[in-house]
Write a protein that holds these residues in place. Structure first.
Motif, PDB file in Angstrom:
ATOM      1  N   ASN A   5      19.979  28.526  71.729  1.00 53.11           N
ATOM      2  CA  ASN A   5      19.136  29.301  70.821  1.00 53.11           C
ATOM      3  C   ASN A   5      18.021  28.431  70.243  1.00 53.11           C
ATOM      4  O   ASN A   5      16.891  28.891  70.060  1.00 53.11           O
ATOM      5  CB  ASN A   5      19.991  29.871  69.686  1.00 53.11           C
ATOM      6  CG  ASN A   5      19.186  30.697  68.709  1.00 53.11           C
ATOM      7  OD1 ASN A   5      18.536  31.680  69.074  1.00 53.11           O
ATOM      8  ND2 ASN A   5      19.196  30.298  67.448  1.00 53.11           N
ATOM      9  N   GLY A  65      15.158  30.345  71.433  1.00 56.76           N
ATOM     10  CA  GLY A  65      14.844  31.208  70.306  1.00 56.76           C
ATOM     11  C   GLY A  65      13.822  30.637  69.360  1.00 56.76           C
ATOM     12  O   GLY A  65      13.120  31.387  68.667  1.00 56.76           O
ATOM     13  N   GLY A  78      22.039  37.490  68.542  1.00 49.85           N
ATOM     14  CA  GLY A  78      20.700  37.643  67.978  1.00 49.85           C
ATOM     15  C   GLY A  78      19.896  36.376  68.162  1.00 49.85           C
ATOM     16  O   GLY A  78      20.118  35.377  67.470  1.00 49.85           O
ATOM     17  N   THR A 122      17.854  33.425  65.429  1.00 44.41           N
ATOM     18  CA  THR A 122      18.515  33.369  64.123  1.00 44.41           C
ATOM     19  C   THR A 122      19.566  32.271  64.180  1.00 44.41           C
ATOM     20  O   THR A 122      20.133  32.010  65.244  1.00 44.41           O
ATOM     21  CB  THR A 122      19.194  34.700  63.755  1.00 44.41           C
ATOM     22  OG1 THR A 122      20.252  34.969  64.694  1.00 44.41           O
ATOM     23  CG2 THR A 122      18.200  35.847  63.769  1.00 44.41           C
ATOM     24  N   GLY A 127      23.057  34.146  64.568  1.00 46.45           N
ATOM     25  CA  GLY A 127      23.278  34.920  65.777  1.00 46.45           C
ATOM     26  C   GLY A 127      24.184  34.253  66.802  1.00 46.45           C
ATOM     27  O   GLY A 127      25.133  34.885  67.302  1.00 46.45           O
ATOM     28  N   SER A 137      21.786  45.252  74.595  1.00 45.68           N
ATOM     29  CA  SER A 137      20.386  45.134  75.022  1.00 45.68           C
ATOM     30  C   SER A 137      19.619  46.441  74.824  1.00 45.68           C
ATOM     31  O   SER A 137      18.445  46.436  74.447  1.00 45.68           O
ATOM     32  CB  SER A 137      20.321  44.699  76.488  1.00 45.68           C
ATOM     33  OG  SER A 137      20.927  43.441  76.671  1.00 45.68           O
ATOM     34  N   ARG A 161      17.766  43.308  69.041  1.00 45.88           N
ATOM     35  CA  ARG A 161      17.733  42.092  68.231  1.00 45.88           C
ATOM     36  C   ARG A 161      19.097  41.419  68.139  1.00 45.88           C
ATOM     37  O   ARG A 161      19.237  40.384  67.477  1.00 45.88           O
ATOM     38  CB  ARG A 161      17.230  42.408  66.818  1.00 45.88           C
ATOM     39  CG  ARG A 161      15.765  42.826  66.753  1.00 45.88           C
ATOM     40  CD  ARG A 161      15.363  43.145  65.329  1.00 45.88           C
ATOM     41  NE  ARG A 161      13.960  43.506  65.231  1.00 45.88           N
ATOM     42  CZ  ARG A 161      12.991  42.631  64.988  1.00 45.88           C
ATOM     43  NH1 ARG A 161      13.282  41.363  64.786  1.00 45.88           N
ATOM     44  NH2 ARG A 161      11.730  43.031  64.937  1.00 45.88           N
ATOM     45  N   GLY A 184      20.957  39.944  64.386  1.00 52.38           N
ATOM     46  CA  GLY A 184      19.534  40.198  64.215  1.00 52.38           C
ATOM     47  C   GLY A 184      19.264  41.581  63.655  1.00 52.38           C
ATOM     48  O   GLY A 184      18.413  41.764  62.775  1.00 52.38           O
ATOM     49  N   THR A 185      19.990  42.582  64.145  1.00 58.64           N
ATOM     50  CA  THR A 185      19.839  43.946  63.649  1.00 58.64           C
ATOM     51  C   THR A 185      20.310  44.055  62.210  1.00 58.64           C
ATOM     52  O   THR A 185      19.653  44.684  61.369  1.00 58.64           O
ATOM     53  CB  THR A 185      20.631  44.922  64.532  1.00 58.64           C
ATOM     54  OG1 THR A 185      20.175  44.819  65.884  1.00 58.64           O
ATOM     55  CG2 THR A 185      20.454  46.355  64.050  1.00 58.64           C
ATOM     56  N   GLN A 224      17.790  42.384  59.930  1.00 55.28           N
ATOM     57  CA  GLN A 224      16.558  43.170  59.806  1.00 55.28           C
ATOM     58  C   GLN A 224      16.747  44.334  58.842  1.00 55.28           C
ATOM     59  O   GLN A 224      15.842  44.638  58.046  1.00 55.28           O
ATOM     60  CB  GLN A 224      16.139  43.687  61.181  1.00 55.28           C
ATOM     61  CG  GLN A 224      14.835  44.501  61.158  1.00 55.28           C
ATOM     62  CD  GLN A 224      14.561  45.168  62.488  1.00 55.28           C
ATOM     63  OE1 GLN A 224      15.492  45.502  63.223  1.00 55.28           O
ATOM     64  NE2 GLN A 224      13.295  45.344  62.809  1.00 55.28           N
TER      65      GLN A 224
END
Length: 338
Positions: free
Chosen positions: A67, A71, A270, A273, A276, A310, A315, A319-320, A323
């Protein structure tokens, strides 16, 4: 006489940049409490439980390193297994020279970081998809070189020669080693992202050309991350080696399946992050624990989870959640205000 300000010379107050210090303190305090509780597990639970958690720890470390590469620095690597394998095999070398395997993990990480530095000059000649393929090729070349050494077991693998004889102590020490590697990977990533380098990395990820035009040293930032991720993967490789009491097959320890696992865990949890990869590693750990013995259905379940996330949670799980709630255990955002 009262001093007067000449029109047009008023000082313009620049907006202040703030970080959520309270959230940072709470996150680090909670993390410290969790790590301390996990460190005490060998005294509280059966060694079989901590033995299973070793895998979770090195999965979190691997996911965090990938990540960090992709990321935050925008480098899609499919060759991190090169450093996992080097970490395992260099542990044999330092162990043969009288270094304890647990202390040797730190030595191995430093040695692999040194090796990653010249390799980065080769890898950075490639971009985009070519970089991903190139890192995989580098991993295969490293594997072919390693298996030529008979002292390392050649193509048959080998076992460690100096490990604590008492199985209970060995499992406890291995667990604490894995926990330390996981903590270093997660907290090290967080510390890097909170630094000036972290701001540059996020700019590089979004548009490295624009970042360079604004004064960000793109190559230096990417190389720092590449070396740090190599060291982290090497430490995880050493943990895998200690946990297995050696390497059964160089093809396995240098296998591309590790890169596939990293991609899966980061996408599920995610990407971009800090939290994540931890969530993604935990999700994969549970899937592997309860479905690994289900034959082909194991692959079906893993594939279905990847497709579902996916499509409906692009996200990732964390991540979701972040958010929608704005909540973070490891906040790295900066707020601009007066």
């Amino acid at each position: 006489m009262t001093a007067q300000t000449v029109p047009g010379t008023e000082a313009t107050a620049l907006p202040a940049v703030h970080r959520s210090r309270r959230a940072t303190v709470l996150g680090l305090t909670g993390t410290a409490a969790v790590l301390l509780a996990m460190a005490a597990l060998p005294y509280l639970v059966d060694s079989g439980v901590t033995g299973q958690l070793v895998k979770l720890c090195y999965l979190v470390a691997l996911a965090s390193m990938w990540n960090l590469l992709t990321g935050y620095a925008g480098m899609m690597s499919m060759g991190q297994q090169a450093f996992i394998g080097l970490g395992a095999y260099l542990l044999f070398v330092v162990n043969d020279h009288g270094v304890n395997v647990y202390a040797g993990t730190l030595v191995v990480s430093a040695l692999v970081a040194l090796l990653a530095w010249p390799l980065s000059y080769l890898a950075f000649r490639l971009r985009g998809g070519y970089f991903a393929v190139g890192t995989w090729v580098i991993a295969e070349v490293v594997r072919l070189i390693v298996v030529r050494f008979d002292s390392l077991g050649a193509a048959s693998g080998r076992s460690l020669s100096d490990v604590t004889a008492d199985p209970v102590l060995r499992r406890a020490f291995t667990y604490w080693l894995a926990l330390a590697v996981m903590a270093a990977a997660v907290l090290g990533t967080y510390a890097m992202l909170r630094s000036r380098l972290g701001l540059g990395l996020q700019a590089i990820r979004d548009d490295d050309t624009a970042a360079g035009s604004l004064g960000v040293d793109v190559t230096r930032g990417k190389r720092t991350v590449y070396i740090a991720a190599a060291a982290g993967c090497a430490a995880a490789g050493a943990v895998i080696c200690v946990n297995s009491l050696g390497v059964a097959s160089p093809t396995q320890i240098f296998g591309v399946q590790y890169s596939a696992l990293m991609v899966f865990m980061v996408i599920i949890g995610g990407i971009g992050t800090v939290e994540g990869p931890v969530i993604g590693a935990l999700a994969y750990f549970l899937l592997d624990k309860y479905f690994a013995q289900s034959g082909v259905w194991y692959l079906v379940v893993v594939g279905a989870v990847a497709i579902a996330v996916s499509l409906y949670l692009p996200r990732g799980l964390w991540g979701t959640f972040a958010q929608r709630t704005g909540w973070a255990v490891f906040p790295v955002r900066h707020t601009v205000g007066r």
